[in-house]
Write a protein that holds these residues in place. Structure first.
Motif, PDB file in Angstrom:
ATOM      1  N   ASP A 105       0.838  -1.203   0.000  1.00 60.36           N
ATOM      2  CA  ASP A 105       0.000   0.000   0.000  1.00 60.36           C
ATOM      3  C   ASP A 105       0.873   1.252   0.000  1.00 60.36           C
ATOM      4  N   LYS A 106       0.754   2.054  -1.042  1.00 59.58           N
ATOM      5  CA  LYS A 106       1.561   3.272  -1.145  1.00 59.58           C
ATOM      6  C   LYS A 106       1.087   4.374  -0.209  1.00 59.58           C
ATOM      7  N   ASP A 107      -0.156   4.256   0.300  1.00 56.77           N
ATOM      8  CA  ASP A 107      -0.712   5.298   1.169  1.00 56.77           C
ATOM      9  C   ASP A 107      -0.458   5.048   2.657  1.00 56.77           C
ATOM     10  N   GLU A 108       0.289   3.993   2.980  1.00 56.32           N
ATOM     11  CA  GLU A 108       0.641   3.671   4.378  1.00 56.32           C
ATOM     12  C   GLU A 108      -0.596   3.571   5.273  1.00 56.32           C
ATOM     13  N   LYS A 109      -1.583   2.790   4.819  1.00 60.05           N
ATOM     14  CA  LYS A 109      -2.817   2.634   5.605  1.00 60.05           C
ATOM     15  C   LYS A 109      -2.547   1.964   6.944  1.00 60.05           C
ATOM     16  N   ASP A 110      -1.517   1.105   7.008  1.00 64.19           N
ATOM     17  CA  ASP A 110      -1.219   0.422   8.270  1.00 64.19           C
ATOM     18  C   ASP A 110      -0.777   1.415   9.347  1.00 64.19           C
ATOM     19  N   ILE A 111       0.086   2.345   8.973  1.00 63.70           N
ATOM     20  CA  ILE A 111       0.536   3.357   9.936  1.00 63.70           C
ATOM     21  C   ILE A 111      -0.604   4.298  10.294  1.00 63.70           C
ATOM     22  N   ARG A 112      -1.393   4.685   9.303  1.00 59.97           N
ATOM     23  CA  ARG A 112      -2.513   5.590   9.545  1.00 59.97           C
ATOM     24  C   ARG A 112      -3.514   4.987  10.529  1.00 59.97           C
ATOM     25  N   LEU A 113      -3.845   3.693  10.328  1.00 56.36           N
ATOM     26  CA  LEU A 113      -4.790   3.036  11.242  1.00 56.36           C
ATOM     27  C   LEU A 113      -4.199   2.908  12.643  1.00 56.36           C
ATOM     28  N   SER A 114      -2.915   2.563  12.726  1.00 53.54           N
ATOM     29  CA  SER A 114      -2.253   2.426  14.026  1.00 53.54           C
ATOM     30  C   SER A 114      -2.269   3.741  14.799  1.00 53.54           C
ATOM     31  N   ILE A 115      -1.917   4.825  14.113  1.00 53.94           N
ATOM     32  CA  ILE A 115      -1.903   6.141  14.769  1.00 53.94           C
ATOM     33  C   ILE A 115      -3.324   6.566  15.141  1.00 53.94           C
ATOM     34  N   ALA A 116      -4.302   6.236  14.287  1.00 56.77           N
ATOM     35  CA  ALA A 116      -5.701   6.575  14.580  1.00 56.77           C
ATOM     36  C   ALA A 116      -6.177   5.856  15.838  1.00 56.77           C
ATOM     37  N   VAL A 117      -5.844   4.564  15.955  1.00 48.25           N
ATOM     38  CA  VAL A 117      -6.210   3.795  17.152  1.00 48.25           C
ATOM     39  C   VAL A 117      -5.510   4.375  18.379  1.00 48.25           C
ATOM     40  N   PHE A 118      -4.235   4.723  18.224  1.00 46.18           N
ATOM     41  CA  PHE A 118      -3.455   5.307  19.317  1.00 46.18           C
ATOM     42  C   PHE A 118      -4.094   6.608  19.811  1.00 46.18           C
ATOM     43  N   PHE A 119      -4.396   7.524  18.885  1.00 51.94           N
ATOM     44  CA  PHE A 119      -4.993   8.809  19.263  1.00 51.94           C
ATOM     45  C   PHE A 119      -6.388   8.631  19.856  1.00 51.94           C
ATOM     46  N   ALA A 120      -7.175   7.716  19.282  1.00 50.75           N
ATOM     47  CA  ALA A 120      -8.532   7.484  19.782  1.00 50.75           C
ATOM     48  C   ALA A 120      -8.500   6.975  21.216  1.00 50.75           C
ATOM     49  N   MET A 121      -7.553   6.067  21.505  1.00 51.98           N
ATOM     50  CA  MET A 121      -7.452   5.524  22.866  1.00 51.98           C
ATOM     51  C   MET A 121      -6.959   6.585  23.840  1.00 51.98           C
ATOM     52  N   VAL A 122      -6.017   7.412  23.408  1.00 51.59           N
ATOM     53  CA  VAL A 122      -5.533   8.513  24.258  1.00 51.59           C
ATOM     54  C   VAL A 122      -6.688   9.459  24.588  1.00 51.59           C
ATOM     55  N   ALA A 123      -7.480   9.796  23.567  1.00 51.65           N
ATOM     56  CA  ALA A 123      -8.626  10.690  23.767  1.00 51.65           C
ATOM     57  C   ALA A 123      -9.632  10.088  24.745  1.00 51.65           C
ATOM     58  N   LEU A 124      -9.880   8.785  24.599  1.00 52.74           N
ATOM     59  CA  LEU A 124     -10.828   8.108  25.486  1.00 52.74           C
ATOM     60  C   LEU A 124     -10.348   8.129  26.935  1.00 52.74           C
ATOM     61  N   MET A 125      -9.050   7.872  27.147  1.00 56.66           N
ATOM     62  CA  MET A 125      -8.507   7.858  28.506  1.00 56.66           C
ATOM     63  C   MET A 125      -8.533   9.248  29.138  1.00 56.66           C
ATOM     64  N   ILE A 126      -8.266  10.275  28.329  1.00 55.96           N
ATOM     65  CA  ILE A 126      -8.334  11.654  28.837  1.00 55.96           C
ATOM     66  C   ILE A 126      -9.771  11.991  29.234  1.00 55.96           C
ATOM     67  N   TYR A 127     -10.722  11.575  28.391  1.00 51.46           N
ATOM     68  CA  TYR A 127     -12.146  11.838  28.660  1.00 51.46           C
ATOM     69  C   TYR A 127     -12.598  11.153  29.944  1.00 51.46           C
ATOM     70  N   LEU A 128     -12.132   9.907  30.162  1.00 55.89           N
ATOM     71  CA  LEU A 128     -12.523   9.150  31.352  1.00 55.89           C
ATOM     72  C   LEU A 128     -11.666   9.495  32.572  1.00 55.89           C
ATOM     73  N   ASN A 129     -10.646  10.354  32.356  1.00 56.04           N
ATOM     74  CA  ASN A 129      -9.724  10.758  33.423  1.00 56.04           C
ATOM     75  C   ASN A 129      -8.977   9.558  34.002  1.00 56.04           C
ATOM     76  N   LEU A 130      -8.561   8.654  33.110  1.00 57.32           N
ATOM     77  CA  LEU A 130      -7.781   7.487  33.478  1.00 57.32           C
ATOM     78  C   LEU A 130      -6.338   7.678  33.022  1.00 57.32           C
ATOM     79  N   GLU A 131      -5.439   6.784  33.454  1.00 56.91           N
ATOM     80  CA  GLU A 131      -4.032   6.876  33.090  1.00 56.91           C
ATOM     81  C   GLU A 131      -3.872   6.619  31.586  1.00 56.91           C
TER      82      GLU A 131
END
Length: 389
Positions: free
Chosen positions: A214-240
């Motif tokens: 894949d020339k568009d690096e979908k694997d990295i994009r999905l990984s970073i998206a999951v990473f950011f989404a989980m960070v956002a969720l933890m901040i929202y829930l006020n968890l570590e």
């Protein structure tokens, strides 16, 4: 305004030099790169070329979370599910022994109850870096990563609880945080099981989300998206947040194992920029002037000795599996919880639970662990190879 610009330019130039030079200095000193980055950061902070900066602090925080994400990517959840019951039993005994020994030390020496969490604390961050040097063929290292994963999950959950307690006290918000943590864990387990079923029925969906080529690096994009989404969720829930980043990494490793080069691609970016920034920033907060205090040195030496001693004693449960030299290597590899020890120290210092000197002691202890343990492992491994030869 000009002072701020000069400060930012100074930080950028110094950071560029440290990131570039650290691997070469590490090779000369024969220690891991991370302690070198912390020491250079401390030196830069001492001479004034690096100081407090909001953007620098934010990037370093992201670097810590990304390091936890990369550490999580080393863990396939199916490995934990299918773990040998004998090893799991021995691992649980080992962890219980460390907490028991920590409690005995804490109460017998009349220390802060925080030490019951600090002494047994575990992190796979430095163990992950050992794989780069010694490979995945070492039995003691594979076992260390496996048990440290379980230990780190326990440590991060306790860290979440302690952070909430120090921030809110024993009030309604603390219990709300615990409820959120339990709910998050339950939803994580449910989510893993649900996705396991979905990908079992539709295996081609993995390739759609992360194509082999894949020339568009979908694997990295999905990984970073999951990473950011989980960070956002933890901040929202006020968890570590580190806990969420670790779980996100495990999610990627478990369900997208067909992308063999993905961990390497993400690690290249993380260890080339974000993670070094975190270590340099930690070094810059380390006050070298405090090293003149005997109390700082004594406390750091105690933390180091207590953590290593408890692990050496508890590691005896693996004697039949690893033999004597193996359990020493195992205990040394477990005695480098660099990232989480620093995280606990930072949280406790910000909330006023520990003094500036104690904070310096914790950072110094984490450096001593990383440097002394890695050198000791290197010596033991060289002796091992000479014996075989």
């Amino acid at each position: 305004m000009q002072t701020n610009v000069a400060s930012e330019l100074s930080i950028l130039v110094t950071l560029a030099f440290i990131i570039f030079a650290s691997p070469y200095i590490s090779r000369i000193l024969r220690v891991q790169v991370a302690p070198v980055e912390i020491m250079l950061g401390a030196l830069a902070g001492y001479i004034g070329v690096i100081g407090e900066n909001e953007i620098f602090g934010l990037i370093s925080e992201v670097g810590f979370f990304f390091l936890m994400f990369l550490a999580g990517m080393e863990i396939d959840l199916r490995m934990l599910i299918n773990i040998d019951r004998k090893i799991l039993r021995l691992g649980c005994i080992y962890l219980a022994l460390i907490y028991l020994l920590a409690a005995v030390l804490t109460f017998s020496l009349d220390l802060s109850t925080l030490y019951i969490i600090i002494i047994p604390i575990m992190s796979v961050g430095m163990i992950f870096t050992l794989f780069k040097e010694y490979g995945k063929q070492q039995e003691w290292l594979n076992l260390s990563m496996l048990i440290a994963t379980i230990g780190e999950l326990i440590s991060i959950m306790l860290l979440t609880f302690v952070a909430a307690y120090l921030q809110f006290g024993a009030g309604v918000k603390l219990w709300l945080t615990i409820t959120y943590l339990i709910a998050f864990l339950a939803l994580s387990v449910l989510g893993f099981k649900l996705l396991n079923v979905i990908f079992w029925w539709y295996p081609s969906l993995k390739v759609v989300l992360m194509p082999h080529y894949d020339k568009d690096e979908k694997d990295i994009r999905l990984s970073i998206a999951v990473f950011f989404a989980m960070v956002a969720l933890m901040i929202y829930l006020n968890l570590e947040v580190a806990f969420g980043a670790f779980i996100a990494g495990m999610f990627i490793a478990t369900f997208f194992d067909h992308k063999k080069d993905l961990p390497h691609k993400l690690a290249s970016f993380g260890f080339g920029f974000l993670v070094p920034t975190f270590f340099v920033h930690i070094g810059s907060t380390f006050k070298l002037a405090n090293l003149s205090s005997p109390d700082v040195l004594e406390q750091a030496a105690f933390i180091f000795a207590a953590m290593l001693g408890c692990r050496l004693v508890a590691s005896v449960v693996f004697l039949n599996l690893l033999k004597f030299k193996g359990i020493v290597l195992y205990a040394l590899s477990q005695s480098m919880p660099l990232t989480l020890l620093i995280a606990v120290a930072t949280i406790a210092h910000k909330t006023g639970e520990i003094s500036e000197n104690s904070y310096t002691s914790f950072i110094l202890a984490s450096l001593m662990q990383a440097i002394i343990s890695t050198i000791a492992i290197k010596i033991l491994m060289s002796l091992k190879s000479q014996t075989k030869g």
